[in-house]
Write a protein that holds these residues in place. Sequence first.
Motif, PDB file in Angstrom:
ATOM      1  N   GLU A 233       0.797  -1.146  -0.026  1.00 27.96           N
ATOM      2  CA  GLU A 233       0.038   0.074   0.063  1.00 27.96           C
ATOM      3  C   GLU A 233       0.695   1.124  -0.103  1.00 27.96           C
ATOM      4  O   GLU A 233       0.352   2.260   0.165  1.00 27.96           O
ATOM      5  CB  GLU A 233      -0.994   0.079   1.316  1.00 27.96           C
ATOM      6  CG  GLU A 233      -1.851  -1.253   1.009  1.00 27.96           C
ATOM      7  CD  GLU A 233      -2.784  -1.262   2.371  1.00 27.96           C
ATOM      8  OE1 GLU A 233      -2.645  -0.390   3.275  1.00 27.96           O
ATOM      9  OE2 GLU A 233      -3.409  -2.456   2.722  1.00 27.96           O
ATOM     10  N   ARG A 235       2.537   4.635  -0.800  1.00 27.81           N
ATOM     11  CA  ARG A 235       1.804   5.751  -1.707  1.00 27.81           C
ATOM     12  C   ARG A 235       2.819   6.596  -2.094  1.00 27.81           C
ATOM     13  O   ARG A 235       4.070   6.934  -1.290  1.00 27.81           O
ATOM     14  CB  ARG A 235       0.790   6.605  -0.879  1.00 27.81           C
ATOM     15  CG  ARG A 235      -0.199   5.676  -0.520  1.00 27.81           C
ATOM     16  CD  ARG A 235      -1.345   6.442   0.316  1.00 27.81           C
ATOM     17  NE  ARG A 235      -1.804   7.817  -0.194  1.00 27.81           N
ATOM     18  CZ  ARG A 235      -2.849   7.958  -0.838  1.00 27.81           C
ATOM     19  NH1 ARG A 235      -3.743   7.024  -1.000  1.00 27.81           N
ATOM     20  NH2 ARG A 235      -3.222   9.230  -1.393  1.00 27.81           N
ATOM     21  N   TRP A 236       2.976   7.273  -3.166  1.00 23.98           N
ATOM     22  CA  TRP A 236       3.851   8.285  -3.650  1.00 23.98           C
ATOM     23  C   TRP A 236       3.986   9.455  -2.476  1.00 23.98           C
ATOM     24  O   TRP A 236       5.125   9.932  -2.329  1.00 23.98           O
ATOM     25  CB  TRP A 236       3.547   8.871  -4.937  1.00 23.98           C
ATOM     26  CG  TRP A 236       3.724   7.965  -6.197  1.00 23.98           C
ATOM     27  CD1 TRP A 236       2.743   7.195  -6.891  1.00 23.98           C
ATOM     28  CD2 TRP A 236       4.887   7.396  -6.519  1.00 23.98           C
ATOM     29  NE1 TRP A 236       3.405   6.343  -7.924  1.00 23.98           N
ATOM     30  CE2 TRP A 236       4.749   6.591  -7.504  1.00 23.98           C
ATOM     31  CE3 TRP A 236       6.295   7.757  -6.254  1.00 23.98           C
ATOM     32  CZ2 TRP A 236       5.741   5.856  -8.435  1.00 23.98           C
ATOM     33  CZ3 TRP A 236       7.402   7.031  -7.059  1.00 23.98           C
ATOM     34  CH2 TRP A 236       7.025   6.196  -7.835  1.00 23.98           C
ATOM     35  N   ASP A 237       2.849   9.706  -1.970  1.00 19.90           N
ATOM     36  CA  ASP A 237       3.163  11.120  -1.059  1.00 19.90           C
ATOM     37  C   ASP A 237       3.553  10.756   0.223  1.00 19.90           C
ATOM     38  O   ASP A 237       3.897  11.416   1.307  1.00 19.90           O
ATOM     39  CB  ASP A 237       1.831  11.661  -0.726  1.00 19.90           C
ATOM     40  CG  ASP A 237       0.492  10.576  -0.291  1.00 19.90           C
ATOM     41  OD1 ASP A 237       0.998   9.630   0.139  1.00 19.90           O
ATOM     42  OD2 ASP A 237      -0.566  11.061  -0.216  1.00 19.90           O
ATOM     43  N   GLU A 238       4.074   9.077   0.445  1.00 19.32           N
ATOM     44  CA  GLU A 238       4.686   8.829   1.578  1.00 19.32           C
ATOM     45  C   GLU A 238       6.329   8.846   1.510  1.00 19.32           C
ATOM     46  O   GLU A 238       6.909   8.595   2.475  1.00 19.32           O
ATOM     47  CB  GLU A 238       4.460   7.454   2.117  1.00 19.32           C
ATOM     48  CG  GLU A 238       2.907   7.193   2.466  1.00 19.32           C
ATOM     49  CD  GLU A 238       2.342   5.879   2.545  1.00 19.32           C
ATOM     50  OE1 GLU A 238       1.206   5.475   2.841  1.00 19.32           O
ATOM     51  OE2 GLU A 238       3.392   4.965   2.310  1.00 19.32           O
ATOM     52  N   ARG A 279       4.066   5.950 -12.456  1.00 14.48           N
ATOM     53  CA  ARG A 279       3.259   6.884 -11.698  1.00 14.48           C
ATOM     54  C   ARG A 279       1.758   6.733 -12.296  1.00 14.48           C
ATOM     55  O   ARG A 279       1.423   7.422 -13.181  1.00 14.48           O
ATOM     56  CB  ARG A 279       3.465   8.460 -11.542  1.00 14.48           C
ATOM     57  CG  ARG A 279       4.855   8.510 -10.645  1.00 14.48           C
ATOM     58  CD  ARG A 279       5.223   9.845 -10.533  1.00 14.48           C
ATOM     59  NE  ARG A 279       6.213  10.143  -9.742  1.00 14.48           N
ATOM     60  CZ  ARG A 279       6.058  10.733  -8.526  1.00 14.48           C
ATOM     61  NH1 ARG A 279       4.911  10.754  -7.598  1.00 14.48           N
ATOM     62  NH2 ARG A 279       7.368  10.748  -7.656  1.00 14.48           N
ATOM     63  N   PRO A 282      -2.118   7.153  -6.921  1.00 10.59           N
ATOM     64  CA  PRO A 282      -1.453   7.718  -5.638  1.00 10.59           C
ATOM     65  C   PRO A 282      -0.570   6.577  -5.122  1.00 10.59           C
ATOM     66  O   PRO A 282       0.266   6.696  -4.269  1.00 10.59           O
ATOM     67  CB  PRO A 282      -2.681   7.652  -4.786  1.00 10.59           C
ATOM     68  CG  PRO A 282      -3.895   7.119  -5.539  1.00 10.59           C
ATOM     69  CD  PRO A 282      -3.627   7.056  -6.899  1.00 10.59           C
ATOM     70  N   PHE A 283      -0.709   5.109  -5.642  1.00  6.95           N
ATOM     71  CA  PHE A 283      -0.101   4.010  -5.121  1.00  6.95           C
ATOM     72  C   PHE A 283       1.098   3.688  -5.985  1.00  6.95           C
ATOM     73  O   PHE A 283       1.123   3.858  -7.189  1.00  6.95           O
ATOM     74  CB  PHE A 283      -1.068   2.863  -4.985  1.00  6.95           C
ATOM     75  CG  PHE A 283      -2.116   3.154  -3.992  1.00  6.95           C
ATOM     76  CD1 PHE A 283      -2.027   2.966  -2.652  1.00  6.95           C
ATOM     77  CD2 PHE A 283      -3.331   3.485  -4.292  1.00  6.95           C
ATOM     78  CE1 PHE A 283      -2.897   3.140  -1.782  1.00  6.95           C
ATOM     79  CE2 PHE A 283      -4.514   3.629  -3.739  1.00  6.95           C
ATOM     80  CZ  PHE A 283      -4.244   3.637  -2.335  1.00  6.95           C
ATOM     81  N   THR A 286       0.468  -0.658  -8.317  1.00  7.31           N
ATOM     82  CA  THR A 286      -0.934  -0.672  -8.366  1.00  7.31           C
ATOM     83  C   THR A 286      -1.124  -1.289  -9.753  1.00  7.31           C
ATOM     84  O   THR A 286      -0.322  -1.468 -10.561  1.00  7.31           O
ATOM     85  CB  THR A 286      -1.562   0.694  -8.415  1.00  7.31           C
ATOM     86  OG1 THR A 286      -2.953   0.477  -8.657  1.00  7.31           O
ATOM     87  CG2 THR A 286      -0.788   1.614  -9.358  1.00  7.31           C
ATOM     88  N   ARG A 291      -6.125   1.881  -6.462  1.00  7.05           N
ATOM     89  CA  ARG A 291      -6.150   0.895  -5.261  1.00  7.05           C
ATOM     90  C   ARG A 291      -4.884   0.181  -5.508  1.00  7.05           C
ATOM     91  O   ARG A 291      -4.189  -0.164  -6.386  1.00  7.05           O
ATOM     92  CB  ARG A 291      -7.150   0.066  -5.309  1.00  7.05           C
ATOM     93  CG  ARG A 291      -7.411  -1.195  -6.573  1.00  7.05           C
ATOM     94  CD  ARG A 291      -8.543  -2.123  -6.377  1.00  7.05           C
ATOM     95  NE  ARG A 291      -9.893  -1.122  -6.561  1.00  7.05           N
ATOM     96  CZ  ARG A 291     -10.893  -1.765  -6.588  1.00  7.05           C
ATOM     97  NH1 ARG A 291     -11.031  -3.179  -6.394  1.00  7.05           N
ATOM     98  NH2 ARG A 291     -12.107  -1.022  -6.573  1.00  7.05           N
ATOM     99  N   PRO A 292      -4.228  -0.181  -4.242  1.00  3.54           N
ATOM    100  CA  PRO A 292      -3.164  -0.711  -4.092  1.00  3.54           C
ATOM    101  C   PRO A 292      -3.145  -2.333  -4.637  1.00  3.54           C
ATOM    102  O   PRO A 292      -4.404  -2.754  -4.972  1.00  3.54           O
ATOM    103  CB  PRO A 292      -2.547  -0.800  -2.695  1.00  3.54           C
ATOM    104  CG  PRO A 292      -4.031  -0.802  -1.902  1.00  3.54           C
ATOM    105  CD  PRO A 292      -5.009  -0.074  -2.723  1.00  3.54           C
TER     106      PRO A 292
END
Length: 390
Positions: A233, A235-238, A279, A282-283, A286, A291-292
Amino acid sequence: MATRLNEKKAADLRPKAEGYEVRDEVVPGLVLRVGKKGIKVWDVVVQTSPKSRQRIRLGTFPTLSVKDARKAAEVAKETASRPGRSRELRTVGELFERYAAARAPQMRAWHDVQSAWKVWGEARLAHIRLTDLSVHHGLDLRDHVALHSSPLRAASVIRYLRPMFAWAADERIIDVSPWATLKAREKAEARERVLSPAEWKGVWQAAVQEPYPFGPFVQALMLSGQRLSNVAEMRWDEIHGDVWVIPREKIKATRTEKAAAHEVPLSGVLRALIAEQPRLGPFVLTTRGDRPISPGSRQKDRIEAAVNSAATLTKGRPLEPRETLSNWRFHDLRRTAATLMTGGGVSRFIVERVLGHADRGVTAIYDRNLYREEKRTALEVLAATVASVD
């Protein structure tokens, strides 16, 4: 007819031309109905108000023993005596949505509960009316999972979903949990599986050949030492430069309210791997973008087959059983990663920080160091175990 029931007496009851009931003298209100075809059903009569009573079905004998029927009857009567709650929920699917909203933020294993529901429970339970739900639906689910997966998986599914009905009874959404006496049966033994150096390198080579997203997933799992769900799971924003920050709500903790975000410094290899991924949403990993991924046995089996095929080609002969990769799980990669780090000279304390395990020592109250550089060094040690693999 009333009697002090026991297992033998209940088993000896024979069908008659018309159905009849036997009242238990031990628990007032508990009755065993014997049908014309010999089916024996447990009911309990509960007082729902000063002027009304309700009969609740508990299950059938001998699936529900005399002892367990008495326990279930006492729970039903105690529950019925509490102040009423809204009964607007109609199906098990609607109940799961309410359960998720109430319990997901507090449960350390919510990801496992949700997975058990989505993969196994939803298709067989979501459409069932709460008023019709019985222990037989649980038995059916358990048998279905055991047939299509394993008895151990079936037991875990029951353990993850059974508390939902106990919660619903406590909240007065239903009168009594119909699964209160449903047994999970199998219990997993603590695993100690650690991959050998050859197996570890074999899995890495197979993961390199496996296409996006599951190949990079296995590589990231090996390079980070993090839990399967957190990697899947991601995410790019992590991703913040050379640090992956796993949010507190994703952290597995006994007390979720005390959980903190977990920093994973990225080794050079892992940072490059993440940067190479497309990309699509968001994951990071994927197939649909929104969704992941959900890695399972099919992906693991592909990796295993690839490892064993490569080893066969290398040796030029069929492999002996001891030479094959078998009896492993994705979580074993995390255990192996920890073992490789300590074997490379990293202290257990730092390995625990890398894995995100809670520090329960008294000093932890005062020590607020994130150990970012020490963790980075440890993960570079881990990356070095695959750096020489083609």
